[in-house]
Design an enzyme around this catalytic site. Sequence first.
Site, PDB file in Angstrom:
ATOM      1  N   MET A  74       0.758  -1.391  -0.006  1.00  0.00           N
ATOM      2  CA  MET A  74      -0.001   0.075   0.083  1.00  0.00           C
ATOM      3  C   MET A  74       0.984   1.182   0.076  1.00  0.00           C
ATOM      4  SD  MET A  74      -2.821  -1.257  -0.104  1.00  0.00           S
ATOM      5  CE  MET A  74      -3.471  -2.703  -0.241  1.00  0.00           C
ATOM      6  N   CYS A  75       2.025   1.241  -0.125  1.00  0.00           N
ATOM      7  CA  CYS A  75       2.971   2.409  -0.358  1.00  0.00           C
ATOM      8  C   CYS A  75       2.950   3.028  -1.645  1.00  0.00           C
ATOM      9  CB  CYS A  75       4.606   2.012   0.097  1.00  0.00           C
ATOM     10  SG  CYS A  75       4.856   1.782   1.863  1.00  0.00           S
ATOM     11  N   HIS A  76       2.830   4.417  -1.791  1.00  0.00           N
ATOM     12  CA  HIS A  76       2.985   4.864  -3.013  1.00  0.00           C
ATOM     13  C   HIS A  76       4.254   5.064  -3.593  1.00  0.00           C
ATOM     14  CE1 HIS A  76      -0.817   6.548  -0.991  1.00  0.00           C
ATOM     15  NE2 HIS A  76      -1.106   6.606  -2.270  1.00  0.00           N
ATOM     16  N   GLU A 111       9.930   4.281   3.815  1.00  0.00           N
ATOM     17  CA  GLU A 111      11.506   4.571   3.014  1.00  0.00           C
ATOM     18  C   GLU A 111      12.518   4.243   3.866  1.00  0.00           C
ATOM     19  OE1 GLU A 111       8.139   5.204   0.006  1.00  0.00           O
ATOM     20  OE2 GLU A 111       8.553   5.904   2.410  1.00  0.00           O
ATOM     21  N   ASP A 125      24.326 -10.453   5.356  1.00  0.00           N
ATOM     22  CA  ASP A 125      24.606 -11.172   4.378  1.00  0.00           C
ATOM     23  C   ASP A 125      26.135 -11.312   3.911  1.00  0.00           C
ATOM     24  OD1 ASP A 125      24.011 -12.689   1.878  1.00  0.00           O
ATOM     25  OD2 ASP A 125      24.808 -10.860   0.697  1.00  0.00           O
TER      26      ASP A 125
END
Length: 156
Positions: A74-76, A111, A125
């Site tokens: 649902m992020c723009h 973000e 990683d």
Amino acid sequence: MKFTHFNEKGRAHMVEVGEKNDTKRVAIARGTIKMKKETINSINNGMIKKGDVLSVSQIAGIMGAKKTSDIIPMCHNIFLTGADISFTINEEQIEIETTVKTIGKTGVEMEALMAVNIAAMTIYDMCKAIDKDMVITNVRLIEKTGGKSGDYIRGE
């Protein structure tokens, strides 16, 4: 409290932000990756075989911020005007802080949080061959400015 991410039929939808005013928006997030002292020493001494851990992590975090809307449903899709990541190295952990900026109709909290997570996961990683006990923890929003809901500063 009215939930804005549901339509009139109770189904999830992306919120319409077209009528909102463009404002300057900034979000700061932090998180920590805990690891063995030996792993910190290897990072500091450039002994990780995959390369410069913090440089790669910094770039990955910025890329993560830019791709947030591809991962969080649902992020723009937001045009970022800036993204920065810094590291504080302690004896057994690295604290990651991200600052993300835009001028737009919706905030950049997700973000900033995504950037912290991706930066931490990249460190994991790159170092997992020598330390599988690392723990990513305490990812949180520290501050946000701009927008209709106003400013927020976490009380830490």
